[in-house]
Design a protein around this motif. Structure first.
Motif, mmCIF file in Angstrom:
data_model
loop_
_atom_site.group_PDB
_atom_site.id
_atom_site.type_symbol
_atom_site.label_atom_id
_atom_site.label_comp_id
_atom_site.label_asym_id
_atom_site.label_seq_id
_atom_site.Cartn_x
_atom_site.Cartn_y
_atom_site.Cartn_z
ATOM 1 N N ILE A 219 0.867 -1.182 0.000
ATOM 2 C CA ILE A 219 0.000 0.000 0.000
ATOM 3 C C ILE A 219 0.902 1.230 0.000
ATOM 4 C CG2 ILE A 219 -1.853 1.230 1.175
ATOM 5 C CD1 ILE A 219 -2.449 -1.421 2.666
ATOM 6 N N SER A 220 0.904 1.973 -1.086
ATOM 7 C CA SER A 220 1.732 3.176 -1.129
ATOM 8 C C SER A 220 0.962 4.366 -0.579
ATOM 9 C CB SER A 220 2.182 3.465 -2.564
ATOM 10 O OG SER A 220 1.090 3.860 -3.355
ATOM 11 N N PHE A 221 1.688 5.319 0.000
ATOM 12 C CA PHE A 221 1.051 6.532 0.493
ATOM 13 C C PHE A 221 1.900 7.741 0.102
ATOM 14 C CE2 PHE A 221 3.988 5.510 3.922
ATOM 15 C CZ PHE A 221 4.475 6.752 4.328
ATOM 16 N N THR A 222 1.265 8.891 0.029
ATOM 17 C CA THR A 222 1.956 10.148 -0.231
ATOM 18 C C THR A 222 1.722 11.094 0.938
ATOM 19 O OG1 THR A 222 0.101 11.264 -1.334
ATOM 20 C CG2 THR A 222 1.524 9.860 -2.704
ATOM 21 N N LEU A 223 2.620 12.038 1.096
ATOM 22 C CA LEU A 223 2.481 13.002 2.185
ATOM 23 C C LEU A 223 1.410 14.046 1.880
ATOM 24 C CD1 LEU A 223 6.224 13.488 3.176
ATOM 25 C CD2 LEU A 223 4.480 12.083 4.307
#
Length: 264
Positions: A219-223
């Motif tokens: 699961i990728s996330f961005t700030l």
């Protein structure tokens, strides 16, 4: 322990395993030593890698205006076949473009979950391959400038991928060996006639070992969507930080972001 600064992509050193250093406004943090530790990340602002202003990052660390004006973000950075410096024709800044384009380049095959073709300046070997999370890489052509390499890539990407599928790259833990030399022989016939002179044989196959074990889920996330994050760092591959539970952060896609980094 707390650090704060502007994110620049991680520097790397080809070792067993690869050693990574996070650049926060010039402070280099040895990330391998943080594997197994709890890390907190808080997004506090922006700093464009070109103008230095606190403006939202548009792409590649640049604010929107700099992305469309800086020679370091020109179309030829992404599409080397568009290079014109060898003709003395400027795109944005001829002197900068000469420095980037008029130097030796390598066309290569790499394995990042799939076999792909790519182009890099010789000065970026092996950094380019490590940044994309390649398990194997093999040079197949050595050119005198960026345009020549780009034209070869254009021909070969009719038959091979030219982009890294980040999810496949992170899911892959290949334990055998991909025969890139066999792929090289198969694509040799697709080299444009006027560039066949740059075809290169008997090159060394590069292999890379990452401090990484694939998780059950990714699961990728961005700030932008998650400005505050806390988790245990469990691995690193390419420019991705891997956290316990399958969360991933792409450091390179956050160039120009100002963060506060806490280490428990």
């Amino acid at each position: 322990m707390q650090f704060q600064g502007q994110i620049i992509k991680m520097s790397s050193f080809d070792a067993q395993p690869i050693q990574y250093y996070l650049n926060l406004s010039g402070d280099l943090i040895h990330m391998n030593e943080l594997i197994g530790k709890q890390i907190s990340i808080k997004h506090t602002g922006f700093m464009c890698v070109s103008c230095g202003m606190d403006k939202p990052i548009f792409r590649m660390g640049f604010c929107k205006s700099c992305f469309f004006e800086s020679p370091y973000a020109s179309d030829t950075i992404i599409k080397p076949e568009l290079s014109t410096a060898h003709l003395g024709i400027a795109e944005r800044d001829l002197e900068v473009e000469k420095g980037i384009q008029l130097q030796p380049h390598t066309v290569y095959l790499s394995y990042t979950g799939d076999v792909k073709v790519g182009v890099t300046r010789n000065s970026q070997i092996p950094t380019r391959w490590i940044d994309q999370g390649a398990t194997f890489a093999l040079p197949i052509a050595r050119t005198e400038n960026r345009y020549e390499a780009g034209m070869i890539e254009v021909a070969l990407k009719e038959h091979l991928a030219d982009k890294t599928n980040w999810r496949k790259m992170l899911q892959d833990e290949y334990e055998g060996e991909i025969d890139l030399a066999d792929f090289q022989q198969k694509v040799k016939e697709y080299f444009p006639e006027e560039f066949k002179q740059f075809y290169s044989e008997d090159e060394t196959l590069w292999k890379f070992d990452y401090p990484y074990t694939k998780p059950e889920k990714i699961i990728s996330f961005t700030l932008d969507k998650r400005p505050e994050f806390e988790g245990k760092l469990v691995g690193i591959k390419g420019q991705y930080l891997s956290f316990e539970g399958g969360s991933f952060m792409n450091v390179r896609s956050h160039e120009g972001y100002i963060i506060s980094l806490g280490i428990a």
